[in-house]
Design a protein around this motif. Structure first.
Motif, PDB file in Angstrom:
ATOM      1  N   THR A 209      28.256 -10.815  83.222  1.00  0.00           N
ATOM      2  CA  THR A 209      28.740 -11.906  84.079  1.00  0.00           C
ATOM      3  C   THR A 209      27.646 -12.371  85.045  1.00  0.00           C
ATOM      4  O   THR A 209      27.442 -13.575  85.253  1.00  0.00           O
ATOM      5  N   ILE A 210      26.944 -11.404  85.632  1.00  0.00           N
ATOM      6  CA  ILE A 210      25.860 -11.765  86.549  1.00  0.00           C
ATOM      7  C   ILE A 210      24.761 -12.529  85.813  1.00  0.00           C
ATOM      8  O   ILE A 210      24.254 -13.560  86.289  1.00  0.00           O
TER       9      ILE A 210
ATOM     10  N   ALA B 220      19.620 -10.494  90.621  1.00  0.00           N
ATOM     11  CA  ALA B 220      20.346 -11.542  91.336  1.00  0.00           C
ATOM     12  C   ALA B 220      20.001 -11.550  92.816  1.00  0.00           C
ATOM     13  O   ALA B 220      19.922 -12.615  93.442  1.00  0.00           O
ATOM     14  N   ARG B 221      19.789 -10.353  93.392  1.00  0.00           N
ATOM     15  CA  ARG B 221      19.537 -10.291  94.840  1.00  0.00           C
ATOM     16  C   ARG B 221      18.178 -10.871  95.229  1.00  0.00           C
ATOM     17  O   ARG B 221      17.965 -11.193  96.399  1.00  0.00           O
ATOM     18  N   ARG B 222      17.270 -10.975  94.281  1.00  0.00           N
ATOM     19  CA  ARG B 222      15.964 -11.531  94.636  1.00  0.00           C
ATOM     20  C   ARG B 222      16.002 -13.051  94.762  1.00  0.00           C
ATOM     21  O   ARG B 222      15.051 -13.658  95.244  1.00  0.00           O
ATOM     22  N   PHE B 223      17.118 -13.680  94.316  1.00  0.00           N
ATOM     23  CA  PHE B 223      17.260 -15.124  94.445  1.00  0.00           C
ATOM     24  C   PHE B 223      18.002 -15.441  95.748  1.00  0.00           C
ATOM     25  O   PHE B 223      18.882 -14.686  96.173  1.00  0.00           O
TER      26      PHE B 223
ATOM     27  N   ALA C 253      24.614 -25.890 118.387  1.00  0.00           N
ATOM     28  CA  ALA C 253      23.352 -25.371 118.901  1.00  0.00           C
ATOM     29  C   ALA C 253      23.515 -23.908 119.289  1.00  0.00           C
ATOM     30  O   ALA C 253      24.525 -23.516 119.884  1.00  0.00           O
ATOM     31  N   GLY C 254      22.552 -23.096 118.939  1.00  0.00           N
ATOM     32  CA  GLY C 254      22.585 -21.672 119.251  1.00  0.00           C
ATOM     33  C   GLY C 254      23.225 -20.819 118.190  1.00  0.00           C
ATOM     34  O   GLY C 254      23.180 -19.589 118.276  1.00  0.00           O
ATOM     35  N   ALA C 255      23.866 -21.458 117.173  1.00  0.00           N
ATOM     36  CA  ALA C 255      24.460 -20.666 116.092  1.00  0.00           C
ATOM     37  C   ALA C 255      23.350 -19.971 115.295  1.00  0.00           C
ATOM     38  O   ALA C 255      22.252 -20.521 115.157  1.00  0.00           O
ATOM     39  N   PRO C 256      23.602 -18.757 114.747  1.00  0.00           N
ATOM     40  CA  PRO C 256      22.545 -18.048 114.032  1.00  0.00           C
ATOM     41  C   PRO C 256      22.269 -18.648 112.665  1.00  0.00           C
ATOM     42  O   PRO C 256      23.182 -19.069 111.952  1.00  0.00           O
ATOM     43  N   ALA C 257      20.981 -18.721 112.321  1.00  0.00           N
ATOM     44  CA  ALA C 257      20.563 -19.080 110.963  1.00  0.00           C
ATOM     45  C   ALA C 257      20.124 -17.781 110.278  1.00  0.00           C
ATOM     46  O   ALA C 257      19.295 -17.037 110.834  1.00  0.00           O
ATOM     47  N   ARG C 258      20.652 -17.518 109.103  1.00  0.00           N
ATOM     48  CA  ARG C 258      20.449 -16.223 108.457  1.00  0.00           C
ATOM     49  C   ARG C 258      19.641 -16.376 107.169  1.00  0.00           C
ATOM     50  O   ARG C 258      19.724 -17.397 106.468  1.00  0.00           O
ATOM     51  N   ALA C 259      18.888 -15.314 106.837  1.00  0.00           N
ATOM     52  CA  ALA C 259      18.080 -15.305 105.616  1.00  0.00           C
ATOM     53  C   ALA C 259      18.990 -15.273 104.402  1.00  0.00           C
ATOM     54  O   ALA C 259      19.968 -14.526 104.353  1.00  0.00           O
ATOM     55  N   ALA C 260      18.672 -16.086 103.403  1.00  0.00           N
ATOM     56  CA  ALA C 260      19.495 -16.188 102.200  1.00  0.00           C
ATOM     57  C   ALA C 260      19.163 -15.120 101.173  1.00  0.00           C
ATOM     58  O   ALA C 260      19.922 -14.930 100.217  1.00  0.00           O
ATOM     59  N   ALA C 261      18.051 -14.417 101.333  1.00  0.00           N
ATOM     60  CA  ALA C 261      17.632 -13.387 100.387  1.00  0.00           C
ATOM     61  C   ALA C 261      16.552 -12.544 101.057  1.00  0.00           C
ATOM     62  O   ALA C 261      15.925 -12.982 102.035  1.00  0.00           O
ATOM     63  N   PRO C 262      16.315 -11.339 100.550  1.00  0.00           N
ATOM     64  CA  PRO C 262      15.236 -10.537 101.131  1.00  0.00           C
ATOM     65  C   PRO C 262      13.871 -11.147 100.829  1.00  0.00           C
ATOM     66  O   PRO C 262      13.669 -11.792  99.803  1.00  0.00           O
ATOM     67  N   GLY C 263      12.945 -10.955 101.746  1.00  0.00           N
ATOM     68  CA  GLY C 263      11.603 -11.500 101.550  1.00  0.00           C
ATOM     69  C   GLY C 263      10.729 -11.235 102.758  1.00  0.00           C
ATOM     70  O   GLY C 263      11.053 -10.401 103.623  1.00  0.00           O
TER      71      GLY C 263
ATOM     72  N   SER D 172      23.371 -19.875  83.986  1.00  0.00           N
ATOM     73  CA  SER D 172      24.025 -21.179  84.138  1.00  0.00           C
ATOM     74  C   SER D 172      23.476 -21.953  85.337  1.00  0.00           C
ATOM     75  O   SER D 172      23.521 -23.181  85.366  1.00  0.00           O
ATOM     76  N   ALA D 173      22.944 -21.226  86.328  1.00  0.00           N
ATOM     77  CA  ALA D 173      22.340 -21.883  87.481  1.00  0.00           C
ATOM     78  C   ALA D 173      20.884 -22.243  87.226  1.00  0.00           C
ATOM     79  O   ALA D 173      20.217 -22.778  88.119  1.00  0.00           O
ATOM     80  N   GLY D 174      20.394 -21.928  86.013  1.00  0.00           N
ATOM     81  CA  GLY D 174      19.015 -22.254  85.679  1.00  0.00           C
ATOM     82  C   GLY D 174      18.009 -21.292  86.260  1.00  0.00           C
ATOM     83  O   GLY D 174      16.824 -21.624  86.371  1.00  0.00           O
ATOM     84  N   LEU D 175      18.458 -20.091  86.619  1.00  0.00           N
ATOM     85  CA  LEU D 175      17.564 -19.105  87.202  1.00  0.00           C
ATOM     86  C   LEU D 175      17.036 -18.174  86.116  1.00  0.00           C
ATOM     87  O   LEU D 175      17.790 -17.775  85.203  1.00  0.00           O
ATOM     88  N   PRO D 176      15.768 -17.828  86.170  1.00  0.00           N
ATOM     89  CA  PRO D 176      15.194 -16.968  85.130  1.00  0.00           C
ATOM     90  C   PRO D 176      15.749 -15.552  85.222  1.00  0.00           C
ATOM     91  O   PRO D 176      15.752 -14.934  86.284  1.00  0.00           O
ATOM     92  N   VAL D 177      16.235 -15.049  84.073  1.00  0.00           N
ATOM     93  CA  VAL D 177      16.833 -13.713  84.015  1.00  0.00           C
ATOM     94  C   VAL D 177      16.273 -12.986  82.812  1.00  0.00           C
ATOM     95  O   VAL D 177      16.113 -13.579  81.734  1.00  0.00           O
TER      96      VAL D 177
END
Length: 421
Positions: free
Chosen positions: A227-228, A282-285, A323-333, A234-239
């Protein structure tokens, strides 16, 4: 008148018997009465008859002794035959009991061996099940059915000990019973047989539950990994979709219980490896939402520029956030940029590897430094309106080798795979 000592019969005179003994000048005479003569005759007759009987006994004694000896020999032979028959019956009963004891000992040894094997299997699958739990798979035992569980009423070690004691303490022999000496012994043997059957069924049920659980976990892990992989593709990501798809084959050979268990454990281990690899893939994307719970105010693509009002390419998504709301990282890096960057205002750029990077722009405050390692969900800065902006919002971009990609398909894939990751 008649003279004394004389008997007379009518018409005839009867003289008594007289015995005269003369010796020289001495003459003696005795008168013999009739009853004395009769007594003497009787004594002589009895002596003659006794002599004849004794003579006959002596003549016939050998025949009588032979007959008695033959009768004694026949009685002795009958007793010896009876004793031999009883000994043969005792030997048969002894052999039967020894055979039953050996059969029971073999059954006990087999059950103990199977119990040890199950314990060893439990030790082997314990770490794998713990690994499955750590990966979000339910590795708890299946819910018991409505049928009574033999293991709840028959404790295997106690039952095996009872059976072993029954085999090592045989009852006394019973000459007239084909199996045991009493009804209690027979019922005990039947109880031991039923106990063996119950324990065997219980151990088989445990084996079946183990194999069924391992098989179910392996199938679940494989389906989750597929499934992953399908969602990423389907999202066009290399797997790396060829993981675990090596060529296999060979003749069909029925496998034993031990081989089947080893095969199922190996399949589960491989399925968990595959699932772990897909999760890492998947987590690297950048699939996580950088502003969870916030709506999108402007999408990716050509739009009317909010400043000059002309059509222009919008290379990311704008999240409507205060304003002031947190912006969070979408993936590790790793942070590669952190500071002012022209029209982006205060911006943070994170390199996720494999050519992927994300940008978080128009921040009011940057909370990271260049070179800092980031994990998914870490705060990179505060939402603001720095740079070319008309108001507080978060501008979010995803780039591959420098080219901007539509973040929507990444977010959709992230939502789809959120429960698996």
């Amino acid at each position: 008148m008649k003279a004394p000592g004389q008997s007379a019969v009518f018409g005839k005179r009867k003289e008594p018997h007289t015995v005269i003994i003369a010796h020289g000048d001495v003459i003696r005479h005795f008168t013999v009465r009739p009853w004395v003569a009769a007594l003497a005759g009787s004594v002589l007759s009895a002596a003659a008859i006794g002599y004849l009987l004794a003579t006959s006994y002596l003549v016939l004694r050998d025949d009588l002794i032979g007959a008695a000896a033959a009768r004694q020999a026949r009685m002795q032979q009958a007793y010896e035959d009876r004793i031999s028959s009883l000994r043969a019956q005792v030997d048969r009963i002894t052999s039967r009991q020894l055979l039953d004891q050996q059969v029971m000992e073999n059954k006990v040894s087999e059950l103990l061996e199977r119990q040890t094997q199950l314990s060893q299997r439990h030790g082997r699958i314990g770490p794998i099940l713990e690994r499955a739990r750590s990966m979000g798979k339910d590795a708890s035992p299946p819910v018991p059915s409505d049928k009574p569980d033999l293991r709840a009423t028959l404790d295997a070690p106690d039952a095996l000990a009872y059976a072993a004691a029954a085999t090592t303490a045989p009852s006394p022999f019973a000459l007239w019973s084909p199996r045991t000496g009493s009804a209690n012994d027979s019922s005990a043997a039947d109880h031991a047989d039923r106990l063996f059957v119950a324990i065997n069924q219980s151990l088989r049920a445990i084996e079946s539950e183990q194999l069924a659980r391992i098989t179910s976990l392996a199938q679940d892990a494989s389906q989750t990994a597929d499934t992953i992989a399908e969602a990423l593709e389907s999202a066009g990501l290399p797997v790396d979709s060829e993981y675990g798809k090596q060529g296999v084959g060979g003749p069909l050979i029925a496998a034993g219980s031990a081989t089947m268990f080893d095969t199922r454990v190996k399949e589960l281990d491989e399925a968990l490896d595959h699932l772990d690899a897909m999760k890492k893939e998947a987590r690297r994307f950048p699939l996580a939402n950088p502003a969870p719970g916030q709506g999108v105010s402007s999408g990716f693509g050509v739009r009317r520029d909010p400043i000059i009002g002309m059509p222009a390419m919008h290379s990311g998504l704008d999240f409507r956030a205060p304003a002031g709301a947190p912006a969070r990282a979408a993936a590790p890096g790793t942070v590669v940029k952190a500071g002012w960057n022209g029209g982006y205002g205060r911006m943070v750029e994170i390199d996720h590897g494999n050519g992927f990077s994300t940008r978080y722009a128009h921040l009011s405050k940057v909370r990271v430094k260049v070179g800092q390692a980031m994990a998914t969900g870490d705060i990179v800065g505060d939402v603001g309106s720095s740079g070319r902006s008309t108001g507080p919002h978060l501008h979010y971009e995803i780039r591959k080798d420098g080219d901007a990609l539509d973040p929507v398909r990444f977010l959709k894939t992230g939502r789809k795979l959120g429960r698996y990751l």
